[in-house]
Write an enzyme that holds these catalytic residues in place. Sequence first.
Site, short mmCIF file in Angstrom:
data_model
loop_
_atom_site.label_atom_id
_atom_site.label_comp_id
_atom_site.label_asym_id
_atom_site.label_seq_id
_atom_site.Cartn_x
_atom_site.Cartn_y
_atom_site.Cartn_z
N ALA A 118 8.69 -8.15 5.83
CA ALA A 118 8.60 -8.81 4.48
C ALA A 118 8.17 -7.70 3.30
CB ALA A 118 7.52 -9.59 4.10
N HIS A 206 3.13 -9.82 -2.46
CA HIS A 206 2.29 -8.98 -1.92
C HIS A 206 1.86 -7.58 -2.85
CE1 HIS A 206 2.83 -10.75 2.06
NE2 HIS A 206 4.02 -10.78 1.72
#
Length: 255
Positions: A118, A206
Amino acid sequence: MKKIGIVGFGYIGRYIFEHLKQNDEISVEAIWEPIAEKTVGLDQKIICKSLEELGTRPLDLIVEAAHADVVKELWLLITSGADLMISSVTSFSDKKFRDEMEQKAKKSGQKVYLPHGAILGLDGLRDGRALLESVAITTTKHPKNLGMLDSKITKPEVIFKGTTLEACKKFPRNVNVHAAIALAGLGFDNTESVVIADANTNKMQHRIEVKGQGLNWNLEIESFSAGAVTGSYTPASLYNSLLTVLSERNVFQIV
Ligand SMILES: NC(=O)c1ccc[n+]([C@@H]2O[C@H](COP(=O)([O-])OP(=O)(O)OC[C@H]3O[C@@H](n4cnc5c(N)ncnc54)[C@H](O)[C@@H]3O)[C@@H](O)[C@H]2O)c1
């Protein structure tokens, strides 16, 4: 023709299978998925009855897209010499398992691949490892994407702050990117993890903050939520990492 196996036929496993249908250089020869309904309609020759059966089939590479607990079992069950590409990176927070993996790989010559999944930047982190002083990663997801199905959280709330080692124990399905950052950088004890639950987001965010000798990096990565635990970018990322590995181009290889 390269032969591959897939463990876990959920969001990521199915994506990889469907995209390989058009590929005449890679063939899916084995699938292990415990929920039989998920593989209805597929050629039964490729469906395994157990993880053990998949481990014995003659394959070049096995892609794990199931759960961290499966990785440990699978690695020891592979007798065919197949290499392994793992999605459930939190499995590597277990030092005993990392040691077992290295010992077996040294003897067998098998390779274990860590796809960037990811996030981005694992190569840069690994190459700068000697210069790093601190690495922190903050993940913000909707509570349901953190396995908190009955959550009453309304405002963004820090639900975890601590080492990546502890984060992996607490959220084995949700902090794979933290584990990958730890493996590439300063390790599980020396990487800081923060997890925020935000009921008003449909993104998986993130933020990676790295400081070191002569460097100061801030990476922000967002993708939209798609599977229960997986963002929309991840299956495409894993699929293309698989192609890279099988084409024997330069990849992030951990053993
Ligand atoms: N590396 C990354 O950046 C990243 C990103 C997102 C997800 N992931 C991880 O990838 C894995 C797969 O994600 P997904 O979205 O496809 O999940 P998913 O829930 O859609 O699919 C997982 C599948 O694995 C199966 N499964 C469960 N136990 C199994 C076992 N013992 N053996 C074989 N199969 C088993 C389930 O039945 C399910 O079909 C998860 O562990 C997830 O945490 C990694």
